[in-house]
Design a protein around this motif. Structure first.
Motif, mmCIF file in Angstrom:
data_model
loop_
_atom_site.group_PDB
_atom_site.id
_atom_site.type_symbol
_atom_site.label_atom_id
_atom_site.label_comp_id
_atom_site.label_asym_id
_atom_site.label_seq_id
_atom_site.Cartn_x
_atom_site.Cartn_y
_atom_site.Cartn_z
ATOM 1 N N CYS A 1 -14.218 81.222 34.330
ATOM 2 C CA CYS A 1 -13.404 82.324 34.850
ATOM 3 C C CYS A 1 -12.540 82.958 33.781
ATOM 4 O O CYS A 1 -12.392 84.174 33.732
ATOM 5 C CB CYS A 1 -12.579 81.781 36.011
ATOM 6 N N PHE B 1 -18.550 84.198 37.239
ATOM 7 C CA PHE B 1 -17.265 84.881 37.112
ATOM 8 C C PHE B 1 -17.383 86.009 36.097
ATOM 9 O O PHE B 1 -18.129 85.913 35.126
ATOM 10 C CB PHE B 1 -16.179 83.926 36.614
ATOM 11 N N ARG C 1 -10.266 83.069 41.118
ATOM 12 C CA ARG C 1 -9.632 82.761 39.836
ATOM 13 C C ARG C 1 -8.351 81.960 40.030
ATOM 14 O O ARG C 1 -8.083 81.013 39.311
ATOM 15 C CB ARG C 1 -9.285 84.046 39.086
#
Length: 150
Positions: A47, A57, A114
């Motif tokens: 992420c 991500f 996230r």
């Protein structure tokens, strides 16, 4: 084979006072990530930095390389990794960028946010706390995290 993250928080304290172009407005090594005990959870690395990103991500800062104006302390630490295994995925991100990030954005499956994998309540909280404190003192554009992977 596992992936480990290494890196350092840097700060440019005199840039806020004298301006970014002043000869004394250089980056200084702040604290090694090793001291903040962040671990290497792959969802967070994906992420934040796009490393081991099987999650899908959209990373916040991927493959930017070592900053051209990196501090001497950071360069010495990075250069210590010049032998096998060589570092890869080197990148950096400022506190200003982290503060502006969409922490509710999800991975490709829509299940991981996230915020959950690398946000303020995660194991990355000590890093964010140090960066936030430095940014309050010196400005958000003058604090950055530089990382690499082995």
């Amino acid at each position: 084979m596992s992936t480990d993250v290494s890196g350092m928080i840097e700060c440019r304290p005199l840039a806020r006072i004298y301006g970014e172009d002043d000869e004394d407005a250089v980056w200084h090594a702040g604290i090694d990530l090793f001291l903040l005990n962040i671990g290497n959870a792959y969802d967070a690395l994906a992420c934040l930095f796009g490393v081991r990103n099987s999650f899908g991500f959209q990373p916040l800062a991927e493959d930017r390389g070592l900053p051209h104006d990196a501090s001497d302390g950071l360069r010495a630490e990075f250069d210590a990794w010049s032998g096998p295994p060589h570092p890869y995925g080197t990148t950096w991100i400022t506190w200003a960028e982290l503060a502006a990030a969409d922490w509710d954005r999800t991975d490709a499956s829509g299940r991981l946010r996230r915020r959950a994998v690398a946000g303020p309540g995660s194991h990355w909280a000590p890093v964010w706390d140090v960066m936030r404190t430095l940014a309050e003192l010196h400005g958000p554009d003058h604090v950055r995290l530089v990382v690499w992977f082995v």
